[in-house]
Write a protein that holds these residues in place. Structure first.
Motif, PDB file in Angstrom:
ATOM      1  N   GLN A 120      57.135 -26.465  32.091  1.00 18.97           N
ATOM      2  CA  GLN A 120      57.102 -25.235  31.468  1.00 18.97           C
ATOM      3  C   GLN A 120      56.682 -24.029  31.876  1.00 18.97           C
ATOM      4  O   GLN A 120      56.741 -22.885  31.465  1.00 18.97           O
ATOM      5  CB  GLN A 120      56.839 -25.601  29.797  1.00 18.97           C
ATOM      6  CG  GLN A 120      57.537 -26.176  28.968  1.00 18.97           C
ATOM      7  CD  GLN A 120      57.777 -27.705  29.485  1.00 18.97           C
ATOM      8  OE1 GLN A 120      56.824 -28.382  29.236  1.00 18.97           O
ATOM      9  NE2 GLN A 120      58.973 -28.358  30.004  1.00 18.97           N
ATOM     10  N   THR A 121      55.651 -24.120  32.831  1.00 17.67           N
ATOM     11  CA  THR A 121      55.157 -23.058  33.529  1.00 17.67           C
ATOM     12  C   THR A 121      56.071 -22.858  34.708  1.00 17.67           C
ATOM     13  O   THR A 121      56.363 -21.822  35.438  1.00 17.67           O
ATOM     14  CB  THR A 121      53.764 -23.090  33.820  1.00 17.67           C
ATOM     15  OG1 THR A 121      53.284 -24.156  34.394  1.00 17.67           O
ATOM     16  CG2 THR A 121      52.679 -22.767  32.640  1.00 17.67           C
ATOM     17  N   ILE A 122      56.210 -23.950  35.614  1.00 18.95           N
ATOM     18  CA  ILE A 122      56.934 -24.050  36.772  1.00 18.95           C
ATOM     19  C   ILE A 122      58.351 -23.498  36.835  1.00 18.95           C
ATOM     20  O   ILE A 122      58.691 -22.663  37.561  1.00 18.95           O
ATOM     21  CB  ILE A 122      56.947 -25.481  37.385  1.00 18.95           C
ATOM     22  CG1 ILE A 122      55.555 -26.087  37.825  1.00 18.95           C
ATOM     23  CG2 ILE A 122      57.810 -25.676  38.644  1.00 18.95           C
ATOM     24  CD1 ILE A 122      55.585 -27.569  38.237  1.00 18.95           C
ATOM     25  N   ILE A 123      58.987 -23.689  35.666  1.00 18.36           N
ATOM     26  CA  ILE A 123      60.323 -23.147  35.589  1.00 18.36           C
ATOM     27  C   ILE A 123      60.396 -21.469  35.762  1.00 18.36           C
ATOM     28  O   ILE A 123      61.383 -20.885  36.046  1.00 18.36           O
ATOM     29  CB  ILE A 123      61.019 -23.476  34.015  1.00 18.36           C
ATOM     30  CG1 ILE A 123      62.417 -23.248  34.207  1.00 18.36           C
ATOM     31  CG2 ILE A 123      60.312 -22.666  32.939  1.00 18.36           C
ATOM     32  CD1 ILE A 123      63.113 -24.399  35.101  1.00 18.36           C
ATOM     33  N   ASN A 124      59.250 -20.901  35.041  1.00 17.48           N
ATOM     34  CA  ASN A 124      59.294 -19.502  35.253  1.00 17.48           C
ATOM     35  C   ASN A 124      59.464 -18.855  36.623  1.00 17.48           C
ATOM     36  O   ASN A 124      59.797 -17.679  37.105  1.00 17.48           O
ATOM     37  CB  ASN A 124      57.960 -18.699  34.609  1.00 17.48           C
ATOM     38  CG  ASN A 124      58.261 -18.940  33.153  1.00 17.48           C
ATOM     39  OD1 ASN A 124      59.290 -18.779  32.610  1.00 17.48           O
ATOM     40  ND2 ASN A 124      57.241 -19.158  32.491  1.00 17.48           N
ATOM     41  N   GLY A 125      58.920 -19.940  37.804  1.00 17.45           N
ATOM     42  CA  GLY A 125      59.026 -19.420  39.123  1.00 17.45           C
ATOM     43  C   GLY A 125      60.661 -19.244  39.500  1.00 17.45           C
ATOM     44  O   GLY A 125      60.924 -18.535  40.100  1.00 17.45           O
ATOM     45  N   PHE A 126      61.509 -20.074  39.046  1.00 12.31           N
ATOM     46  CA  PHE A 126      62.616 -20.011  39.046  1.00 12.31           C
ATOM     47  C   PHE A 126      63.455 -19.038  38.458  1.00 12.31           C
ATOM     48  O   PHE A 126      64.337 -18.225  39.127  1.00 12.31           O
ATOM     49  CB  PHE A 126      63.348 -21.476  38.937  1.00 12.31           C
ATOM     50  CG  PHE A 126      62.910 -22.606  39.651  1.00 12.31           C
ATOM     51  CD1 PHE A 126      63.547 -22.842  40.847  1.00 12.31           C
ATOM     52  CD2 PHE A 126      61.918 -23.407  39.494  1.00 12.31           C
ATOM     53  CE1 PHE A 126      63.152 -23.979  41.817  1.00 12.31           C
ATOM     54  CE2 PHE A 126      61.452 -24.452  40.303  1.00 12.31           C
ATOM     55  CZ  PHE A 126      62.332 -24.711  41.338  1.00 12.31           C
ATOM     56  N   SER A 127      63.022 -18.623  37.196  1.00 13.85           N
ATOM     57  CA  SER A 127      63.625 -17.693  36.661  1.00 13.85           C
ATOM     58  C   SER A 127      63.337 -16.369  37.392  1.00 13.85           C
ATOM     59  O   SER A 127      63.905 -15.561  37.385  1.00 13.85           O
ATOM     60  CB  SER A 127      63.531 -17.857  34.929  1.00 13.85           C
ATOM     61  OG  SER A 127      62.081 -17.762  34.612  1.00 13.85           O
ATOM     62  N   PHE A 128      61.974 -16.258  37.526  1.00 14.06           N
ATOM     63  CA  PHE A 128      61.521 -14.958  38.143  1.00 14.06           C
ATOM     64  C   PHE A 128      62.450 -14.698  39.395  1.00 14.06           C
ATOM     65  O   PHE A 128      62.791 -13.785  39.721  1.00 14.06           O
ATOM     66  CB  PHE A 128      60.107 -15.204  38.592  1.00 14.06           C
ATOM     67  CG  PHE A 128      59.558 -13.988  39.151  1.00 14.06           C
ATOM     68  CD1 PHE A 128      59.188 -12.932  38.270  1.00 14.06           C
ATOM     69  CD2 PHE A 128      59.411 -13.679  40.741  1.00 14.06           C
ATOM     70  CE1 PHE A 128      58.576 -11.675  38.944  1.00 14.06           C
ATOM     71  CE2 PHE A 128      59.041 -12.438  41.015  1.00 14.06           C
ATOM     72  CZ  PHE A 128      58.363 -11.516  40.110  1.00 14.06           C
ATOM     73  N   ALA A 129      62.528 -15.877  40.195  1.00 17.54           N
ATOM     74  CA  ALA A 129      63.583 -15.649  41.449  1.00 17.54           C
ATOM     75  C   ALA A 129      64.869 -15.019  41.176  1.00 17.54           C
ATOM     76  O   ALA A 129      65.336 -14.415  41.764  1.00 17.54           O
ATOM     77  CB  ALA A 129      63.659 -17.070  42.108  1.00 17.54           C
ATOM     78  N   HIS A 130      65.595 -15.680  39.905  1.00 13.86           N
ATOM     79  CA  HIS A 130      66.673 -15.089  39.706  1.00 13.86           C
ATOM     80  C   HIS A 130      66.662 -13.817  39.272  1.00 13.86           C
ATOM     81  O   HIS A 130      67.422 -13.024  39.708  1.00 13.86           O
ATOM     82  CB  HIS A 130      67.313 -16.048  38.318  1.00 13.86           C
ATOM     83  CG  HIS A 130      67.545 -17.478  38.738  1.00 13.86           C
ATOM     84  ND1 HIS A 130      68.359 -18.078  39.858  1.00 13.86           N
ATOM     85  CD2 HIS A 130      67.195 -18.634  38.260  1.00 13.86           C
ATOM     86  CE1 HIS A 130      68.711 -18.959  39.892  1.00 13.86           C
ATOM     87  NE2 HIS A 130      67.560 -19.647  38.965  1.00 13.86           N
TER      88      HIS A 130
END
Ligand SMILES: Cc1ncc(C[n+]2csc(CCOP(=O)(O)OP(=O)(O)O)c2C)c(N)n1
Ligand SMILES: [Mg+2]
Length: 327
Positions: A120-130
């Protein structure tokens, strides 16, 4: 949302395929054919099929330990997934990930993380990239009621909120974290209410109703793609099986299980399709039959596949993107 008859048929096919695939895992695990741990999502099919239906290619999804169905709906391929679960070299992660770590980055589908909450923290790395790339894509993290009590969930949701990230937090509230009922995990009736603490819209839905899942995700995805930030969705559901295959499951009584099994998401959807004359019983029976044939093929493929070589043992242990390494 408007759904064509083809959409409805596809959704039913996906749900039946997931159920059939997982039911085969149940049987084959009991027969000793599958190594390691297996957690089944039988009873939670509407959530997996519904979320994936509204995803676009390139959207990221990270599911948890119970969501083989997400991998199937993302097109990872039943042969490669079954082989992975069997620990075979032809598996999607060459047999080294198993049930809990099967994933495919090429399909923007992450494997699960053994540490509850960390996804639930790691996912933000992906959404940040998007967001950074302005590609109009989003990232969804699917996790349980138990994981929602970890600190990382709160930290991640706050981070997504403050950075206005296109992250969807999707809680499969099946009422238990292993043997601990939700009433002993926290005193919040609605987990969706936790969104308010972080300025994030929170919505609670019936996770056994495919239409509720479709509507909630459609709205949340639309908002995220338009730059409106994260949404917290809590879907109430129930797992029919024990926490893992082999769990004696003595903490839930039969009455409770019967109550939820009567709310089967697939039977409910089938009833809708029959009542609205979208499909006949013969067509539905045909979908069950073809799912079973497909799964027979996956099982055969997995059984006939080779084991990894001894030399494979230390391969793929570390990942290094050579393009990013400075000489
Ligand atoms: C940090 C951490 N603590 C404990 C565990 C052991 N564990 C694995 S699954 C699980 C319960 C998960 O419950 P929930 O999040 O509700 O998901 P469900 O299994 O119900 O789908 C626990 C405690 C873990 N993997 N990570
Ligand atoms: Mg749970």
């Amino acid at each position: 949302m408007t759904l064509t008859n083809n959409d409805l048929r596809k959704l039913l096919e996906d749900m039946i395929y997931i159920r059939t695939f997982e039911d085969r895992l149940r049987i084959n695990f009991a027969a000793g054919a599958i190594p390691g741990f297996v957690h089944l999502g039988i009873g939670q099919e509407a959530i997996m099929a519904g979320i994936c239906f509204n995803l676009q290619d390139g959207d990221t999804i990270g599911a948890s330990h119970r969501e083989h169905g997400v991998l199937l709906c993302r097109g990872i391929g039943g042969d490669k997934l079954m082989a992975e679960l069997y620990g075979k070299r032809t598996g999607i992660c060459k047999g080294k990930g198993g049930s809990m770590h099967a994933g495919d980055l090429e399909k923007s589908t992450l494997g699960c993380n053994g540490i509850l909450g960390s996804a639930q923290t790691i996912i933000n790395g992906f959404s940040f990239a998007h967001k950074f790339r302005k590609d109009g894509k989003l990232a969804v993290t699917v996790f349980g009621d138990g994981a929602s009590n970890r600190g990382e969930f709160h930290e991640g949701l706050n981070f997504a909120s403050i950075w206005n990230l296109p992250t969807i937090y999707f809680i499969c509230n099946n009422g238990y974290a292993i043997s601990v009922p939700k009433s002993k995990q926290n005193k919040v009736d609605d987990l969706s209410a936790r969104g308010a603490a972080y300025g994030v819209p929170g919505i609670q839905i019936d996770g056994n109703d495919i239409f509720a899942v479709l509507e909630a995700t459609e709205e949340a995805f639309k908002r995220a793609r338009a730059g409106g930030g994260p949404t917290l969705i809590e879907a109430k559901t129930y797992r029919w099986r024990g926490h893992f295959e082999g769990d004696p499951d003595i903490y839930r009584d039969q009455e409770e299980k019967d109550f939820w099994m009567a709310k089967c998401p697939i039977r409910r959807f089938e009833k809708y399709l029959l009542d609205h004359e979208v499909m006949t019983q013969a067509e539905i029976d045909g979908i069950w039959k073809s799912a079973s044939d497909r799964v027979d093929g996956h099982q055969k493929f997995a059984e006939e596949s080779p084991w990894p070589d001894r030399d494979d043992l230390l391969r793929d242990v570390y990942y290094c993107d050579e393009g990013s390494v400075q000489a």
